[in-house]
Design a protein around this motif. Structure first.
Motif, PDB file in Angstrom:
ATOM      1  N   VAL A 149       0.855  -1.180   0.000  1.00 49.30           N
ATOM      2  CA  VAL A 149       0.000   0.000   0.000  1.00 49.30           C
ATOM      3  C   VAL A 149       0.893   1.231   0.000  1.00 49.30           C
ATOM      4  O   VAL A 149       1.748   1.405   0.879  1.00 49.30           O
ATOM      5  N   VAL A 150       0.708   2.063  -1.007  1.00 49.30           N
ATOM      6  CA  VAL A 150       1.406   3.348  -1.089  1.00 49.30           C
ATOM      7  C   VAL A 150       0.441   4.413  -0.573  1.00 49.30           C
ATOM      8  O   VAL A 150      -0.626   4.624  -1.160  1.00 49.30           O
ATOM      9  N   TYR A 151       0.819   5.059   0.510  1.00 52.26           N
ATOM     10  CA  TYR A 151      -0.036   6.097   1.088  1.00 52.26           C
ATOM     11  C   TYR A 151       0.523   7.462   0.722  1.00 52.26           C
ATOM     12  O   TYR A 151       1.675   7.786   1.033  1.00 52.26           O
ATOM     13  N   LEU A 152      -0.298   8.266   0.023  1.00 56.63           N
ATOM     14  CA  LEU A 152       0.086   9.636  -0.330  1.00 56.63           C
ATOM     15  C   LEU A 152      -0.335  10.544   0.816  1.00 56.63           C
ATOM     16  O   LEU A 152      -1.524  10.749   1.050  1.00 56.63           O
ATOM     17  N   ASP A 153       0.643  11.080   1.521  1.00 57.52           N
ATOM     18  CA  ASP A 153       0.384  11.834   2.740  1.00 57.52           C
ATOM     19  C   ASP A 153       0.405  13.330   2.448  1.00 57.52           C
ATOM     20  O   ASP A 153       1.338  13.841   1.839  1.00 57.52           O
ATOM     21  N   SER A 154      -0.625  14.014   2.867  1.00 55.81           N
ATOM     22  CA  SER A 154      -0.758  15.456   2.662  1.00 55.81           C
ATOM     23  C   SER A 154      -1.605  16.012   3.787  1.00 55.81           C
ATOM     24  O   SER A 154      -2.398  15.280   4.406  1.00 55.81           O
ATOM     25  N   THR A 155      -1.456  17.296   4.066  1.00 55.36           N
ATOM     26  CA  THR A 155      -2.395  17.906   4.989  1.00 55.36           C
ATOM     27  C   THR A 155      -3.789  17.842   4.372  1.00 55.36           C
ATOM     28  O   THR A 155      -3.945  17.922   3.147  1.00 55.36           O
ATOM     29  N   ALA A 202       0.568   1.704   6.098  1.00 48.80           N
ATOM     30  CA  ALA A 202       1.006   1.552   4.705  1.00 48.80           C
ATOM     31  C   ALA A 202       2.435   1.029   4.647  1.00 48.80           C
ATOM     32  O   ALA A 202       3.230   1.225   5.565  1.00 48.80           O
ATOM     33  N   SER A 203       2.769   0.352   3.544  1.00 43.34           N
ATOM     34  CA  SER A 203       4.136  -0.136   3.370  1.00 43.34           C
ATOM     35  C   SER A 203       5.062   0.947   2.842  1.00 43.34           C
ATOM     36  O   SER A 203       6.262   0.916   3.108  1.00 43.34           O
ATOM     37  N   ILE A 204       4.529   1.889   2.090  1.00 45.94           N
ATOM     38  CA  ILE A 204       5.310   3.010   1.559  1.00 45.94           C
ATOM     39  C   ILE A 204       4.522   4.285   1.798  1.00 45.94           C
ATOM     40  O   ILE A 204       3.326   4.341   1.503  1.00 45.94           O
ATOM     41  N   VAL A 205       5.171   5.303   2.327  1.00 48.11           N
ATOM     42  CA  VAL A 205       4.532   6.598   2.562  1.00 48.11           C
ATOM     43  C   VAL A 205       5.246   7.649   1.729  1.00 48.11           C
ATOM     44  O   VAL A 205       6.468   7.809   1.816  1.00 48.11           O
ATOM     45  N   ILE A 206       4.483   8.355   0.907  1.00 50.04           N
ATOM     46  CA  ILE A 206       5.002   9.420   0.055  1.00 50.04           C
ATOM     47  C   ILE A 206       4.451  10.753   0.544  1.00 50.04           C
ATOM     48  O   ILE A 206       3.234  10.929   0.626  1.00 50.04           O
ATOM     49  N   GLU A 207       5.351  11.679   0.876  1.00 48.19           N
ATOM     50  CA  GLU A 207       4.922  13.022   1.233  1.00 48.19           C
ATOM     51  C   GLU A 207       4.431  13.705  -0.044  1.00 48.19           C
ATOM     52  O   GLU A 207       5.176  13.828  -1.020  1.00 48.19           O
ATOM     53  N   HIS A 208       3.172  14.160  -0.046  1.00 47.73           N
ATOM     54  CA  HIS A 208       2.537  14.589  -1.291  1.00 47.73           C
ATOM     55  C   HIS A 208       1.825  15.922  -1.138  1.00 47.73           C
ATOM     56  O   HIS A 208       0.861  16.207  -1.847  1.00 47.73           O
ATOM     57  N   PRO A 214       7.135  15.402  -4.784  1.00 50.00           N
ATOM     58  CA  PRO A 214       6.877  14.419  -3.719  1.00 50.00           C
ATOM     59  C   PRO A 214       8.196  13.912  -3.155  1.00 50.00           C
ATOM     60  O   PRO A 214       9.271  14.085  -3.747  1.00 50.00           O
ATOM     61  N   SER A 215       8.125  13.260  -2.022  1.00 51.20           N
ATOM     62  CA  SER A 215       9.320  12.650  -1.455  1.00 51.20           C
ATOM     63  C   SER A 215       8.929  11.392  -0.701  1.00 51.20           C
ATOM     64  O   SER A 215       7.845  11.315  -0.113  1.00 51.20           O
ATOM     65  N   TRP A 216       9.812  10.406  -0.743  1.00 56.02           N
ATOM     66  CA  TRP A 216       9.622   9.179   0.009  1.00 56.02           C
ATOM     67  C   TRP A 216       9.903   9.487   1.470  1.00 56.02           C
ATOM     68  O   TRP A 216      10.961  10.007   1.802  1.00 56.02           O
ATOM     69  N   SER A 217       8.976   9.164   2.346  1.00 53.08           N
ATOM     70  CA  SER A 217       9.173   9.378   3.775  1.00 53.08           C
ATOM     71  C   SER A 217       9.937   8.177   4.330  1.00 53.08           C
ATOM     72  O   SER A 217       9.353   7.109   4.521  1.00 53.08           O
ATOM     73  N   PRO A 218      11.234   8.294   4.575  1.00 54.54           N
ATOM     74  CA  PRO A 218      12.078   7.111   4.777  1.00 54.54           C
ATOM     75  C   PRO A 218      11.866   6.380   6.085  1.00 54.54           C
ATOM     76  O   PRO A 218      12.160   5.193   6.179  1.00 54.54           O
ATOM     77  N   SER A 219      11.371   7.052   7.105  1.00 58.87           N
ATOM     78  CA  SER A 219      11.253   6.401   8.405  1.00 58.87           C
ATOM     79  C   SER A 219       9.831   5.955   8.701  1.00 58.87           C
ATOM     80  O   SER A 219       9.524   5.531   9.815  1.00 58.87           O
ATOM     81  N   ARG A 220       8.944   6.065   7.714  1.00 59.51           N
ATOM     82  CA  ARG A 220       7.546   5.723   7.921  1.00 59.51           C
ATOM     83  C   ARG A 220       7.142   4.601   6.976  1.00 59.51           C
ATOM     84  O   ARG A 220       7.681   4.445   5.892  1.00 59.51           O
ATOM     85  N   GLY A 221       6.165   3.827   7.388  1.00 60.13           N
ATOM     86  CA  GLY A 221       5.664   2.750   6.552  1.00 60.13           C
ATOM     87  C   GLY A 221       6.381   1.441   6.817  1.00 60.13           C
ATOM     88  O   GLY A 221       7.484   1.389   7.359  1.00 60.13           O
TER      89      GLY A 221
END
Length: 238
Positions: A149-155, A202-208, A214-221
């Motif tokens: 699961v790729v989670y696109l994280d945004s406010t 999520a397995s992968i979290v993308i700051e969006h 965008p950026s890969w959130s390295p310490s999350r997921g």
């Protein structure tokens, strides 16, 4: 990192897996965050890594209108619980594509324009990556059937602004769109965030917040836990 490089890193991480069945990938995030665009672009990057990619459209997995709006058109809980036919997604897509499955799956179960149930079948190669983008993909009873699961994280505010601008034409203007997002769509997302912690699961979290950067959130997921945060951080820096 550029948007293209982030998409390529996500594709590389997904394609590195070989579970012996199609890889079931969910693109999750709040309404308006950019899930469908990310999913469409990810298809090309997956194919560039030598894997067949199948994009399933979420519009083909809505419930009929009588179910979607049975709690009222302004109901946040109604959108959260009733908008999508997640039972069919699970039983007719995710399970058949998973371990021991036949590989035959429903390409769609509903025609959004006509509101008619429409069951169409297809078969996925065993090495395919199957991508589905929608909100609420990590609800109870569904999340265990995704391989990634790729989670696109945004406010929520930035996602709301983009969603209102995108959907104003469909919803009858900006005022109607703002009302719909406040009462139904973003309110439903707030329920989801509170009840399910989708970014944490999520397995992968993308700051969006900015889809162009965008950026890969390295310490999350869960990918960080699987590989070690330091290795994900090195991947994101390359």
């Amino acid at each position: 990192m550029t948007r293209s490089s982030v998409l390529d890193e996500v594709a590389r991480a997904i394609c590195s897996r070989d579970p012996g069945h199609p890889i079931r990938v969910g693109i999750d995030g709040a309404c308006g965050v950019g899930k469908s665009t990310f999913a469409r672009e990810l298809v090309g990057h997956v194919e560039a890594h030598g894997r067949p990619a199948i994009l399933l459209e979420s519009d083909g997995f809505h419930n009929v209108r009588a179910v979607r709006y049975r709690r009222g058109r302004d109901s946040a809980r109604g959108y959260y619980e009733d908008a999508y036919d997640f039972e069919s997604l699970r039983d007719l897509v995710l399970i058949p594509l998973g371990p021991g499955g036949s590989g035959e799956y429903a390409a769609r179960v509903h025609d959004l324009e006509t509101d008619a149930p429409t069951l169409e079948w297809a078969t996925a190669p065993a090495n395919a990556v199957v991508i589905f983008a929608a909100t609420f993909l990590q609800r109870d009873g569904l999340r265990q059937f995704w391989d990634e699961v790729v989670y696109l994280d945004s406010t929520l505010e930035r996602a709301r602004q983009r969603g209102v601008a995108r959907d104003a034409g469909l919803l009858g203007g900006l005022a109607n769109a703002r009302h719909a997002y406040a009462s139904r769509y973003m309110a439903a997302c707030e329920i989801y965030l509170a009840e399910q912690d989708p970014a944490g699961r999520a397995s992968i979290v993308i700051e969006h917040d900015d889809p162009l950067r965008p950026s890969w959130s390295p310490s999350r997921g869960r990918q960080a836990a699987r590989w070690g945060a330091s290795s994900v951080r090195r991947d994101a820096a390359n």
